[in-house]
Structures are given as C-alpha cells and as structure tokens.
Design a protein around this motif. Sequence first.
Motif, PDB file in Angstrom:
ATOM      1  N   ALA A 107       0.828  -1.207   0.000  1.00  0.00           N
ATOM      2  CA  ALA A 107       0.000   0.000   0.000  1.00  0.00           C
ATOM      3  C   ALA A 107       0.862   1.256   0.000  1.00  0.00           C
ATOM      4  O   ALA A 107       0.521   2.263  -0.636  1.00  0.00           O
ATOM      5  N   CYS A 108       1.989   1.212   0.713  1.00  0.00           N
ATOM      6  CA  CYS A 108       2.891   2.370   0.742  1.00  0.00           C
ATOM      7  C   CYS A 108       3.480   2.641  -0.631  1.00  0.00           C
ATOM      8  O   CYS A 108       3.583   3.802  -1.069  1.00  0.00           O
ATOM      9  N   VAL A 109       3.881   1.589  -1.331  1.00  0.00           N
ATOM     10  CA  VAL A 109       4.425   1.759  -2.677  1.00  0.00           C
ATOM     11  C   VAL A 109       3.356   2.305  -3.618  1.00  0.00           C
ATOM     12  O   VAL A 109       3.613   3.212  -4.427  1.00  0.00           O
ATOM     13  N   ARG A 110       2.153   1.773  -3.516  1.00  0.00           N
ATOM     14  CA  ARG A 110       1.057   2.260  -4.359  1.00  0.00           C
ATOM     15  C   ARG A 110       0.721   3.718  -4.067  1.00  0.00           C
ATOM     16  O   ARG A 110       0.276   4.447  -4.957  1.00  0.00           O
ATOM     17  N   ALA A 111       0.945   4.158  -2.831  1.00  0.00           N
ATOM     18  CA  ALA A 111       0.587   5.529  -2.453  1.00  0.00           C
ATOM     19  C   ALA A 111       1.534   6.576  -3.013  1.00  0.00           C
ATOM     20  O   ALA A 111       1.223   7.769  -2.983  1.00  0.00           O
ATOM     21  N   LEU A 112       2.697   6.155  -3.516  1.00  0.00           N
ATOM     22  CA  LEU A 112       3.709   7.114  -3.950  1.00  0.00           C
ATOM     23  C   LEU A 112       3.409   7.702  -5.325  1.00  0.00           C
ATOM     24  O   LEU A 112       2.957   7.006  -6.240  1.00  0.00           O
ATOM     25  N   ALA A 113       3.713   8.976  -5.456  1.00  0.00           N
ATOM     26  CA  ALA A 113       3.624   9.669  -6.738  1.00  0.00           C
ATOM     27  C   ALA A 113       4.827   9.303  -7.597  1.00  0.00           C
ATOM     28  O   ALA A 113       5.804   8.699  -7.130  1.00  0.00           O
ATOM     29  N   VAL A 114       4.799   9.679  -8.855  1.00  0.00           N
ATOM     30  CA  VAL A 114       5.952   9.490  -9.739  1.00  0.00           C
ATOM     31  C   VAL A 114       7.160  10.202  -9.131  1.00  0.00           C
ATOM     32  O   VAL A 114       7.077  11.358  -8.716  1.00  0.00           O
TER      33      VAL A 114
END
Length: 339
Positions: free
Chosen positions: A247-254
């Motif tokens: 979930a943390c990785v998915r939450a990151l912007a480009v």
Amino acid sequence: MRAAIFHENGGPEVVRVEQVDVPVPGPGDVRVRVGASSLNHLDLWARRGLPGVPMPHIGGSDMAGVVDAVGEGVDDMATGSRAVVDPSLHFESYEQQARGQRALPRFGVIGEHTQGGHAEYAVVPAANLVALPDRVAFETAAAAGLAYVTAWRGLTTRGRVRMGDRVLVTGASGGVSTAAVQIARHLGAEVYAVTSGADNVARIRELGADVVYDRTAGDWSEALWTDTDREGVDLVLDSVGEATWDACVRALAVGGRLVTYGATTGPRGEQDIRRVFWKQLSILGTTMGSPSEFREVMALVFEGTLEPAIAEILPLEETRRGHELLEAGSVFGKLVVRP
C-alpha cells in the motif's frame, strides 16, 4: 541501585526490578544519575533476543539526568550538569562504510549494545552528552531522543522533504511517527497519516496532520489516492513493514521516496516491482541519526517548537507493564520511566 533488568530472553515477564551494583565510569565515560528514561520498540526486540545484547541486560536507549561522576580524561566540570544522552554510538561508521572504508568500531546503540537507562544510574560516553537547559524537563528530553532523531533523519537527510511535499506517515500513533508528523508539518509539508481508532485520529490531527485515516474503517490507500487527485504522495515514512508495504508503494507519486525505519508487523513485504521502475521510485532505509542531526532536532525540542507526546510516566517498578503496553500496541506516543 535499582534497575529494570532481564537475565534471559522472553516475554515481558522476564523483566524484573532488582538491586545491582552502581556502574563505574571508564576512560572517556560519565555516570548519569537518571532523571527519566523512556521505552522504545527496540527494548522489546532486545528483550525478545536481538543478537549482540549483553546479558543480563538493562534496557533504555533514551535518558536524561545529571552527571554525578566522570571517568579518566573527562573534564571534572561535567559533574553536576544536566544532560540528555544521544543514543547512537559510532554513527560515523555508516559514513565510513559508504565510502568503502572498514568501520571500527561499528555502529551501536546505548541500551542495546550497552547497558541502558532503565535504572537509577547509567554509564555513557561523555561525547554523547548534550547540555539540557533548566527549562526542559528530564521527562520531555528522555521522550524525544531516539524517536526525534530517527524521524528527523528519515524525513530530511534520507527523505529530502521539501516545502509543499505530500508526506505520508504510517503507524502514526507510535513514538517516532508522532515525532514525524510534527517535524513534517514544521518543515512545511502537507501531512497524511494512518492510525487506528477515532481517538488516535483526533490526537494526530492535533499534532498537525492535515488528513488522517483510520485503517480499521476502510481502505486508507484508496482514500488517499482520491484525496491526492490520483497523484499520490511524494514521501512515505514507514515503520509498519509487511502489513503496509504494498500500500505504501502504491501511495507514492511518480518520483516518490519510501523511507523505511522499522518492520513491526514483519520483515517480508511484497510488492509489484513494475510499480517501482514505472514510477521511478526510490526505496531508502534509515535508522537513528548522526550527532549533528541529534543536536539539530533536540534544539527544536528545547525551544518548544517540537513537543513529544507522552502517553504515561511510569515508576521504574512498572517497567514490565511498559513492555506489556508497547507490545499490545495501545500506546500513543512515548512511555517515560522515572526512577
């Protein structure tokens, strides 16, 4: 002297308060009459069986008090001074290793690799003392140390937080995380946080978070994606590990950065690697902080810009209960131990 000590690894029941010899400072060391210490998750891991922990063991990386004796080579003027203790030992070894040099002695932590501050007296290197202003309580200083330097380095040196960045803090009711919410806000970030329970949500908002998610009330990562207009956050500071990693990785912007300093739910995070290269993400580790970082963030505590959240002040005799409370995940902020 009285000390909260364990002779074997195990659950909180192995922690007992006993009479032990008062430690004697060696060359370059000082003895501190402890005014207050605090508990960290590190104390739980040491008690459960981290390698390199001297036994029998007195925990407690954080402490503040008064210098009452000095070892050879230490200026006698240090006696009687109020101080807070930097818990990192030989942090410069990290920089040496990064330059390809052999680091001797290696990095360590007071209260893990040495005896700690859950006692009436503790011996620490004189170089680790930072003068404590009279206006700052021992309890405040002891609650701040390890948590605040960890959050400071994670956000600034490693995470490179900038004014206006969106920052997500997970496990936001913990000691480092409550520090991180305040620090990120102080640095001009837009702060998002994840915790559990309505009471904790309200408390974290009071610390300065702009948006707080109750992980027990739904899919916080989906809500965050919506709240950021499907752009995500620039920086995630995570201590939860396995349960929140994907979930943390998915939450990151480009171009986002994930900074990890803990793994309280387990060390084996799973993720879709394509997200990392497609969004050009950076995954960074951090732990503790350098002497200069410790002094920088503690100066903000001393002036009242940052204020540690103290859940409870326990007498030394209740150190075992402190372990139980931390292990149950029911602590908001820090538990302080007072001899």
